[in-house]
Design a protein around this motif. Structure first.
Motif, PDB file in Angstrom:
ATOM      1  N   ASP A   1       0.827  -1.203   0.000  1.00  0.00           N
ATOM      2  CA  ASP A   1       0.000   0.000   0.000  1.00  0.00           C
ATOM      3  C   ASP A   1       0.859   1.250   0.000  1.00  0.00           C
ATOM      4  N   PHE A   2       1.919   1.188   0.774  1.00  0.00           N
ATOM      5  CA  PHE A   2       2.806   2.350   0.819  1.00  0.00           C
ATOM      6  C   PHE A   2       3.475   2.591  -0.529  1.00  0.00           C
ATOM      7  N   LEU A   3       3.870   1.481  -1.155  1.00  0.00           N
ATOM      8  CA  LEU A   3       4.502   1.644  -2.472  1.00  0.00           C
ATOM      9  C   LEU A   3       3.500   2.183  -3.489  1.00  0.00           C
ATOM     10  N   LEU A   4       2.281   1.716  -3.372  1.00  0.00           N
ATOM     11  CA  LEU A   4       1.231   2.220  -4.268  1.00  0.00           C
ATOM     12  C   LEU A   4       1.058   3.723  -4.081  1.00  0.00           C
ATOM     13  N   PHE A   5       1.013   4.095  -2.814  1.00  0.00           N
ATOM     14  CA  PHE A   5       0.873   5.509  -2.536  1.00  0.00           C
ATOM     15  C   PHE A   5       2.083   6.292  -3.059  1.00  0.00           C
ATOM     16  N   GLY A   6       3.253   5.726  -2.820  1.00  0.00           N
ATOM     17  CA  GLY A   6       4.469   6.380  -3.306  1.00  0.00           C
ATOM     18  C   GLY A   6       4.434   6.564  -4.809  1.00  0.00           C
ATOM     19  N   SER A   7       3.949   5.541  -5.515  1.00  0.00           N
ATOM     20  CA  SER A   7       3.975   5.629  -6.973  1.00  0.00           C
ATOM     21  C   SER A   7       2.996   6.679  -7.479  1.00  0.00           C
ATOM     22  N   LEU A   8       1.893   6.877  -6.782  1.00  0.00           N
ATOM     23  CA  LEU A   8       0.970   7.882  -7.314  1.00  0.00           C
ATOM     24  C   LEU A   8       1.341   9.290  -6.882  1.00  0.00           C
ATOM     25  N   ILE A   9       2.070   9.392  -5.801  1.00  0.00           N
ATOM     26  CA  ILE A   9       2.444  10.727  -5.342  1.00  0.00           C
ATOM     27  C   ILE A   9       3.782  11.160  -5.954  1.00  0.00           C
ATOM     28  N   ALA A  10       4.458  10.218  -6.635  1.00  0.00           N
ATOM     29  CA  ALA A  10       5.818  10.513  -7.096  1.00  0.00           C
ATOM     30  C   ALA A  10       5.845  11.405  -8.315  1.00  0.00           C
ATOM     31  N   ALA A  11       4.817  11.279  -9.147  1.00  0.00           N
ATOM     32  CA  ALA A  11       4.937  11.876 -10.474  1.00  0.00           C
ATOM     33  C   ALA A  11       4.733  13.381 -10.423  1.00  0.00           C
ATOM     34  N   VAL A  12       5.626  14.075 -11.089  1.00  0.00           N
ATOM     35  CA  VAL A  12       5.456  15.512 -11.270  1.00  0.00           C
ATOM     36  C   VAL A  12       4.320  15.734 -12.257  1.00  0.00           C
ATOM     37  N   ASP A  13       3.489  16.688 -11.958  1.00  0.00           N
ATOM     38  CA  ASP A  13       2.241  16.833 -12.695  1.00  0.00           C
ATOM     39  C   ASP A  13       2.350  17.870 -13.810  1.00  0.00           C
ATOM     40  N   PRO A  14       2.021  17.470 -15.046  1.00  0.00           N
ATOM     41  CA  PRO A  14       2.183  18.429 -16.151  1.00  0.00           C
ATOM     42  C   PRO A  14       1.311  19.670 -16.008  1.00  0.00           C
ATOM     43  N   VAL A  15       0.099  19.475 -15.505  1.00  0.00           N
ATOM     44  CA  VAL A  15      -0.814  20.618 -15.410  1.00  0.00           C
ATOM     45  C   VAL A  15      -0.270  21.657 -14.431  1.00  0.00           C
ATOM     46  N   ALA A  16       0.148  21.171 -13.279  1.00  0.00           N
ATOM     47  CA  ALA A  16       0.652  22.102 -12.273  1.00  0.00           C
ATOM     48  C   ALA A  16       1.940  22.764 -12.737  1.00  0.00           C
ATOM     49  N   VAL A  17       2.815  21.946 -13.332  1.00  0.00           N
ATOM     50  CA  VAL A  17       4.095  22.502 -13.783  1.00  0.00           C
ATOM     51  C   VAL A  17       3.867  23.586 -14.833  1.00  0.00           C
ATOM     52  N   LEU A  18       2.995  23.272 -15.783  1.00  0.00           N
ATOM     53  CA  LEU A  18       2.725  24.260 -16.833  1.00  0.00           C
ATOM     54  C   LEU A  18       2.170  25.542 -16.236  1.00  0.00           C
ATOM     55  N   ALA A  19       1.199  25.363 -15.344  1.00  0.00           N
ATOM     56  CA  ALA A  19       0.528  26.533 -14.788  1.00  0.00           C
ATOM     57  C   ALA A  19       1.517  27.436 -14.064  1.00  0.00           C
ATOM     58  N   VAL A  20       2.422  26.830 -13.334  1.00  0.00           N
ATOM     59  CA  VAL A  20       3.353  27.660 -12.564  1.00  0.00           C
ATOM     60  C   VAL A  20       4.495  28.168 -13.430  1.00  0.00           C
ATOM     61  N   PHE A  21       5.054  27.268 -14.230  1.00  0.00           N
ATOM     62  CA  PHE A  21       6.248  27.673 -14.975  1.00  0.00           C
ATOM     63  C   PHE A  21       5.954  28.669 -16.089  1.00  0.00           C
ATOM     64  N   GLU A  22       4.736  28.650 -16.566  1.00  0.00           N
ATOM     65  CA  GLU A  22       4.423  29.615 -17.618  1.00  0.00           C
ATOM     66  C   GLU A  22       4.510  31.032 -17.096  1.00  0.00           C
ATOM     67  N   GLU A  23       4.312  31.173 -15.821  1.00  0.00           N
ATOM     68  CA  GLU A  23       4.368  32.514 -15.278  1.00  0.00           C
ATOM     69  C   GLU A  23       5.775  32.888 -14.824  1.00  0.00           C
ATOM     70  N   VAL A  24       6.618  31.881 -14.701  1.00  0.00           N
ATOM     71  CA  VAL A  24       7.942  32.165 -14.144  1.00  0.00           C
ATOM     72  C   VAL A  24       8.953  32.550 -15.221  1.00  0.00           C
ATOM     73  N   HIS A  25       8.788  32.031 -16.412  1.00  0.00           N
ATOM     74  CA  HIS A  25       9.704  32.344 -17.519  1.00  0.00           C
ATOM     75  C   HIS A  25      11.153  32.012 -17.227  1.00  0.00           C
ATOM     76  N   VAL A  26      11.408  30.785 -16.833  1.00  0.00           N
ATOM     77  CA  VAL A  26      12.808  30.394 -16.728  1.00  0.00           C
ATOM     78  C   VAL A  26      13.316  30.100 -18.128  1.00  0.00           C
ATOM     79  N   ASN A  27      14.628  29.891 -18.233  1.00  0.00           N
ATOM     80  CA  ASN A  27      15.156  29.683 -19.583  1.00  0.00           C
ATOM     81  C   ASN A  27      14.619  28.390 -20.176  1.00  0.00           C
ATOM     82  N   GLU A  28      14.696  28.341 -21.495  1.00  0.00           N
ATOM     83  CA  GLU A  28      13.954  27.307 -22.196  1.00  0.00           C
ATOM     84  C   GLU A  28      14.462  25.891 -21.933  1.00  0.00           C
TER      85      GLU A  28
END
Lengths: 217, 810
Positions: B155-182
């Motif tokens: 169960d812990f590994l299952l939880f780990g696997s679902l919490i591990a992934a970086v989320d494209p939606v969140a990353v896009l939403a935040v990084f689009e406003e930050v304008h780091v280099n390409e």
């Protein structure tokens, strides 16, 4: 052993900026093998030897590139003209124009490094060795560049070159008076045009590293 | 007599006919959905009312807070959490638009250039995160700090696997406003997209392990899991590529159904997503690669208008979906039934995911930097670690868990919500200051330069040549081979013939530059309140055409309208403007501008309804396109050459005189043209439009004669010339070649509608090149050689006539 041979990646090892600074012995060995292969075990390479490289055939500016190998301006400072044949040292000199940036370079070295690369490029465009890229020269280059696209006509290429030249003029001279004439891009202008584009990270070839990386394992 | 054939309600109450009936149940579901979308969109408007707030707080964080707030209201109202982000809605309707948008606008070269790094982070990084987080949590659990939980290692590994992934939606939403280099952006973002396959596999594997029970997990099962990773990821990618191929192929043949053209892009991409889902492959990978692979061909194939439609629709759907996701994340959190608090577990999860993210990034970067040309510095690593945002994917996955199998589902859900909120709100809020404080290299938005592109192209060839010569197989070698293959085979199959011709990056930049020039001219013209740009040739017209109507541009319509009206005041004003421009003075310009606007723009807007008709009826005429394209280029050349030749001032003045004369002649509009009577124009306006062109070419002829030396006394000959030199005007090769002019003219240009030119706004939009725009310019382009008085005022740029004579000795 491995780390010391990986220029881009190793912790900076102070290397004297003499010829050719970052090309390691491994790389030289490799290039020498290649040189001999190209020259068919002769001491020098002639233009015809480059014909034996099949992949080069499709390169639209292959003429210009091969030419650059025999351009004395690229080989030695203060010399001009065209060499008939080049030896291994010359071959290495040309190759070293494409070495990657080093971690331990300071500002001044970086600047020189950058200029060196740009000079090479400039010489490629400046085919009549007069220190200026004239419109005609530029057109030739663009025509060759676009010759890969069979649908594109010469006139389009010419117009593009003209547009690019205009752009260059506006960058380098700014607003020109009605009587002013822009004759061509000088090296200073060329530097100006390249401002803000980090050529040093673009104009390098991975191979100068790859070989050694293979040895890194 | 109540035989109402209306709704079922009416038939069920036959005794009385309800004139109005309230049928809430009938519309309830779509109504609520629409209302929510409206609320989310309105909220966005409200957020952006205050620039200060949105600059500091990322929109995603604001939306979550809003969601919490709205959820609270709903909860207070009826005490049921009736609205929540369900996995079905999320995975089927909200996620695909976002990912498709990401794929379709992916900077391919950057992406593939860094593919190695991205894959490492996505695969190894995610596995590392999942394993370490799961194991560490389990380890701590064994010490007893968390108290008793009804779950085992799996169960812990299952939880780990679902919490591990970086989320494209969140990353896009935040990084689009930050304008780091390409480079930094593409690595973090690419990782978040590509780790989906890993997440899906890990999640499925552990879920099935939990289902069959820990005692049944054998080595064979583990091997199966590893195999399934490759199947899921490669399979998803292949499905995407297949549909990309299909889409490109379809878009090649949509020439006659332009209206539904944009639809194909969405439908086929969505199909790739569903197909991958059906085959239980990675759907995100499928739709990402569908977008990545098809973009080149689709953009070349579809028309300019469709391309704009696709662009805006995609952006709209993606940003709408994103808004809804974050708002519903907030709303879903307001549900006491799912909350199970376990301080140790939640805090430790937060700590572990942050710490292991940092460790993972540092380790992988250390390895990567041995191979990378452009090193990832410490600062980059900090941003990458900090940018590891978790989001709705994790939430949707955790909600999917079966409470019968995973006993601690509620704890996992609560923890996931906390983690998502923490990363999106706290890290999202602080990443901007962090980036500023660390002085992370930011993207500098540069205008595309033609020289840059040309040199860039030369570079590619030089580098691949050097690799060839030195006998190595490197990046450049591979890219060179690929582009050869693409040009020889793929493009031939997937691109329209017309698109193949014009589809060249350099041409695009050239075209874009022309447009930019034009835009700035128009902007300048508007700023000065002058209308000179209306008559400026070539490039200027393109702006309007490109952006605006499928039909002739503002420019044309305005001029033609002007001519049709023959209204005194307008023309007088124009004349006045000419005069004024000579001595640059703007006092009255605003007034004049106003007057002109009234005369020129207003009437057009009355004819909006006519506008979309024509676009489809047009077929392309390549020959014409080409000709016009050359003309644009020639115009550039001319101005260039003129700078070179440096023609003196007296000629300029002459030209102005002549222009004035032309002006007057147009005012009176009495001079008959040699050709017009014989033309039999279809419509009245046609005549006038042509009249204009003729007069313009006449002017040029005037000028040429002038050039040849008539100089001073040309004013004396003016009237005579006007009558005599028309045949030369007809000699204009383009003009006589344009046989289908009259067909074109059937659609009176001024009937096309278009908002007033707002260059500054449009300039922001990137305008891809499309050949069919050129042809619409045709009639006006004939006036190519005329003198642009606006340019004239500006100085050296303008010396059109010199082109033909000098062309040869350049």
């Amino acid at each position: 052993l491995g780390a010391a041979l990986c220029p881009g990646s190793s912790p900076p090892s102070p290397s004297p900026l003499c010829f050719p600074p970052t090309v390691t012995s491994e790389q030289i060995e490799h290039l020498h093998r290649r040189f001999k292969q190209l020259s068919r075990d002769q001491l020098t390479i002639r233009k015809e030897n480059f014909d034996s490289i099949p992949d080069l055939e499709f390169n639209p500016i292959r003429g210009k590139i091969v030419h650059a190998f025999f351009d004395k301006r690229n080989l030695r400072q203060e010399s001009d003209g065209l060499a008939d044949e080049i030896n291994f040292e010359d071959f290495l000199t040309i190759m070293s124009y494409f070495r990657p940036i080093e971690m331990n370079m300071d500002e001044e070295q970086l600047d020189r490094f950058r200029k060196e690369k740009l000079k090479f490029l400039f010489h490629m465009y400046d085919s009549d060795h007069d220190g200026k890229i004239t419109l005609q020269e530029y057109r030739n280059v663009v025509e060759e560049l676009l010759s890969g696209n069979p649908h594109l006509e010469k006139e389009s290429a010419r117009s593009i070159a003209d547009g690019a030249m205009m752009e260059a003029a506006s960058i380098c001279v700014g607003q020109m008076g009605p009587d002013q004439v822009y004759e061509g891009i000088t090296f200073e202008d060329f530097l100006k045009m390249w401002q803000g584009i980090d050529i040093e990270t673009k104009m390098h070839v991975r191979f100068l590293n790859m070989e050694t990386i293979a040895h890194c394992y | 007599g109540q035989r109402s054939s209306g709704s079922p309600i009416n038939s069920s109450h036959p005794q009385s006919f309800a004139i109005v009936s309230f049928e809430w149940d009938h519309v309830k579901d779509p109504y609520i959905i629409t209302l929510w979308i409206l609320v989310a969109s309105l909220a966005k408007i409200v957020f952006h009312l205050s620039h200060k707030v949105t600059r500091v707080v990322p929109e995603s964080a604001l939306l979550i807070v809003l969601g919490l707030f709205l959820g609270g209201i709903v909860w207070a109202a009826d005490h049921i959490a009736s609205f929540a982000l369900t996995p079905t809605v999320f995975f089927f309707y909200l996620l695909p638009p976002i990912v498709l948008d990401a794929g379709y606008f992916m900077p391919n070269r950057l992406f593939f250039g860094n593919l190695g790094s991205i894959l490492l982070y996505a695969v190894i990084g995610t596995v590392w995160n999942a394993a370490t987080t799961g194991l560490s949590l389990y380890g701590v659990y064994r010490t007893g700090i968390m108290g008793h939980l009804n779950s085992g290692l799996l169960d812990f590994l299952l939880f780990g696997s679902l919490i591990a992934a970086v989320d494209p939606v969140a990353v896009l939403a935040v990084f689009e406003e930050v304008h780091v280099n390409e480079v930094l952006f593409i690595i973090v973002f690419g990782e978040s997209l590509l780790n989906d396959a890993v997440t899906v596999v890990l999640y499925n594997v552990f879920e099935s392990f939990v289902t069959i029970g820990p005692e049944n997990v054998t080595g064979v099962e583990c091997v199966k899991g590893i195999v399934s990773f490759f199947v899921v990821s490669l399979g998803g990618t292949l499905v995407g590529i297949f549909f990309a191929f299909l889409l490109s192929l379809v878009s090649r043949f949509t020439k006659h159904v332009r209206i539904i053209e944009p639809g194909f892009v969405f439908i086929i991409s969505y199909l790739s997503y569903l197909t991958a889902e059906m085959l239980s492959l990675s759907a995100i990978l499928a739709i990402t690669f569908c977008g990545i692979c098809c973009q080149k061909y689709v953009k070349a194939n579809i028309s300019e208008q469709s391309s704009t439609t696709v662009r805006y629709t995609m952006k709209m759907m993606a940003s709408g979906a994103e808004t809804i996701i974050f708002m519903f994340l907030g709303i879903s959190a307001v549900n006491p039934e799912i909350w199970t608090w376990n301080t140790a577990f939640i805090l430790l999860t937060l700590v572990f995911i942050s710490v292991y993210r940092v460790i993972g990034v540092v380790l992988q970067t250390w390895i990567l930097n041995h191979y990378r040309m452009v090193q990832l510095e410490i600062i980059d690593q900090v941003v990458m670690s900090y940018g590891g945002l978790r989001g709705a994917v994790a939430f949707a996955l955790v909600v999917l868990l079966d409470v019968n199998k995973v006993k601690e589902k509620n704890l996992f859900v609560s923890t996931t919500i906390i983690v998502v909120f923490f990363t999106v709100i706290f890290q999202g809020l602080t990443i901007k200051p962090l980036v500023q404080w660390l002085k992370v290299k930011k993207t500098e938005h540069r205008e595309p330069k033609l020289n840059e592109k040309l040199h860039g192209r030369a570079f590619d060839h030089i580098l691949s040549a050097i690799e060839d010569i030195s006998g190595q197989i490197g990046h450049n070698y591979l890219r060179d081979k690929w582009s050869n293959f693409d040009r020889k085979f793929l493009s031939k199959v997937l691109m329209r013939r017309s698109a193949q011709k014009s589809r060249d990056q350099i041409l695009n930049v050239f075209h874009e530059l022309n447009l930019k020039d034009a835009i700035s001219y128009v902007a300048e013209g508007e700023r000065r309140g002058s209308l000179a740009f209306i008559r400026s040739p070539s490039t200027d017209n393109m702006v309007n055409v490109d952006f605006s109507t499928p039909r002739p541009s503002t420019v044309e319509s305005s001029v033609s309208y002007l001519l049709r009206e023959k209204a005194g005041p307008v023309c007088l004003d124009m004349q006045a403007l000419e005069q004024r421009r000579k001595s640059i003075r703007d006092t009255e310009d605003t007034v004049a501008h106003h007057t002109l606007q009234q005369y020129l723009y207003k009437p057009r807007q009355e004819h909006k309804h006519l506008y979309s008709r024509h676009e489809i009826m047009h077929s392309e005429d390549d020959k014409q396109d080409k000709e016009i394209f050359h003309r644009t280029m020639r115009k550039r050349l001319e101005s260039f050459k003129s700078t070179k030749l440096g023609i003196n001032h007296s000629k300029k003045l002459n030209k102005i005189h002549k222009r004035d004369r032309g002006q007057k002649r147009r005012n009176s509009n009495v001079i008959p043209n040699g050709k017009i009577p014989s033309e039999n124009p279809v419509q009245d306006f046609t005549l006038k439009e042509k009249d204009l062109e003729f007069s313009e070419s006449e002017e040029n002829n005037d000028y040429e004669t002038l050039h040849l030396g008539k100089g001073v006394d040309f004013l004396a000959n003016v009237t005579k010339q006007n009558f005599t030199d028309t045949p030369t005007g007809i000699d204009n090769p383009v003009f006589s070649a344009d046989d289908d002019q009259s067909i074109y003219m059937k659609f009176s240009p001024w009937l096309s509608s278009e908002d007033t030119v707002v260059p500054s706004q449009r300039a922001r939009v990137q305008i891809p090149y499309s050949p069919n725009n050129f042809r619409r310019l045709t009639p006006f382009r004939l006036s190519n050689k005329s003198i642009d008085s606006f340019l004239l005022a500006d100085g050296p740029e303008d010396r059109p006539r010199s082109f033909l004579p000098e062309a040869t000795h350049m």
